[in-house]
Enzyme design. Sequence first.
Site, PDB file in Angstrom:
ATOM      1  N   GLY A   1       0.792  -1.220   0.000  1.00  0.00           N
ATOM      2  CA  GLY A   1       0.000   0.000   0.000  1.00  0.00           C
ATOM      3  C   GLY A   1       0.826   1.272   0.000  1.00  0.00           C
ATOM      4  O   GLY A   1       2.058   1.263   0.103  1.00  0.00           O
ATOM      5  N   HIS A   2       0.136   2.394  -0.082  1.00  0.00           N
ATOM      6  CA  HIS A   2       0.788   3.702  -0.158  1.00  0.00           C
ATOM      7  C   HIS A   2       1.558   4.016   1.126  1.00  0.00           C
ATOM      8  O   HIS A   2       1.147   3.647   2.222  1.00  0.00           O
ATOM      9  CB  HIS A   2      -0.248   4.795  -0.428  1.00  0.00           C
ATOM     10  CG  HIS A   2      -1.274   4.945   0.631  1.00  0.00           C
ATOM     11  ND1 HIS A   2      -2.383   4.132   0.720  1.00  0.00           N
ATOM     12  CD2 HIS A   2      -1.380   5.810   1.667  1.00  0.00           C
ATOM     13  CE1 HIS A   2      -3.116   4.495   1.746  1.00  0.00           C
ATOM     14  NE2 HIS A   2      -2.527   5.502   2.358  1.00  0.00           N
ATOM     15  N   ASN A   3       2.699   4.667   0.957  1.00  0.00           N
ATOM     16  CA  ASN A   3       3.550   5.134   2.058  1.00  0.00           C
ATOM     17  C   ASN A   3       4.221   4.009   2.837  1.00  0.00           C
ATOM     18  O   ASN A   3       4.877   4.258   3.859  1.00  0.00           O
ATOM     19  CB  ASN A   3       2.784   6.000   3.064  1.00  0.00           C
ATOM     20  CG  ASN A   3       2.218   7.256   2.447  1.00  0.00           C
ATOM     21  OD1 ASN A   3       2.628   7.659   1.361  1.00  0.00           O
ATOM     22  ND2 ASN A   3       1.268   7.878   3.115  1.00  0.00           N
TER      23      ASN A   3
ATOM     24  N   THR B   1       1.149   2.976   5.064  1.00  0.00           N
ATOM     25  CA  THR B   1       2.016   3.535   6.097  1.00  0.00           C
ATOM     26  C   THR B   1       2.518   2.486   7.082  1.00  0.00           C
ATOM     27  O   THR B   1       2.978   2.821   8.173  1.00  0.00           O
ATOM     28  CB  THR B   1       1.316   4.690   6.843  1.00  0.00           C
ATOM     29  OG1 THR B   1       0.557   5.472   5.910  1.00  0.00           O
ATOM     30  CG2 THR B   1       2.319   5.640   7.487  1.00  0.00           C
TER      31      THR B   1
END
Length: 368
Positions: free
Chosen positions: A263-265, A283
């Site tokens: 996923g993102h980050n 994150t």
Amino acid sequence: MSDTRPTYSLAEIAASLGLTAVGDTALRVSGVAEPALAGPDQIALAMKPDYAAALSQGQARAAMLWDGADWKSYGLKGAILSPRPRHALSGLSAMMDPGQGYAPGIHPSAIVEDGAVLGEDVSVGPFAYIAAGARVGAGSVIAGHVHVGRDVTLGEGALIHVGARLMAGVTAGARLIVQPGAVIGGDGYSFVTPEVSGVERARASLGRDTGAASQPWARIHSLGAVTLGDDVEVGANSTIDRGTVRDTIVGSGTKIDSLVQVGHNVVVGRDVLLCAQVGLAGTSTIGDGAVLGGKSGVSDNTNIGAGAILGGATIALSNVPPGRVMLGYPAMKMDTQIEVTKGLRRLPRLFREVADLKAAMARLRGSD
């Protein structure tokens, strides 16, 4: 097996791998096979006694064996001995790999936009697209139907297989391998409601309060990209989302299996293994050398410590200390989870025993 494949003597293979060849070291082979299926021109992968027992079912004249193996007792003419045969298989398989047959040069149907920079000896397959501003390192292979987006940077020796997608701004070090269908740099899954959502209420109240009315979801655009270190591999149909503001990061030496979602980050450390169907929520952080078994998952904003291991289908909802081996849903120490599982299996018997005790107590009360 094709006659055009190169052949190697046992002596040549052993020298390349830094191992010992015994017996007829001039014996030549052109491939590898399992012991029971090996032909006379193949080296059998009999890497432990259980496997070697099947040599009599095949036609192998040579085998990869463990140090100290009595190779003559298996009727072989020669052998290569290794203290760690499975590790030796890494080098041996590289020697025997015929590759995918990607042709050199740039195919006439490929589109390489003005402003893209290709290093020496780059191969670009049919219907591939390389956008302006992209930089492809020397010796790289961009197979057919691959998309290399704007301002992508690939280090030397990249191997991008058929149908992979590298979206704008992706940066990778040397020797990146991307298997068919993978997507690197798609937008992150980031949406927000005008008022507090039901999900936020449920999380804050541990599920006691939801009741939020339906609201429209506003999209949070992904302004970051994806940065990959050296020697990263990304499996077929896996996805790595770009970051919201900063880049999603995957450290050098990390190997990602098929059907993995990053996923993102997310920040993934060095030499991490992410096995099939792993899901890393936004994150989250994965420490160096961690191993996540198939179908395991990590909740958002969760840290998995360096060297930790999550067994198959483990779901980490909170931080995992470095070196900890975890199992289950929710994740707990492996030995604890095993005891819990044993306890669950004993529950039917326990219920029967309790029922028997209640019946016995009822009889005693009735006899008073």
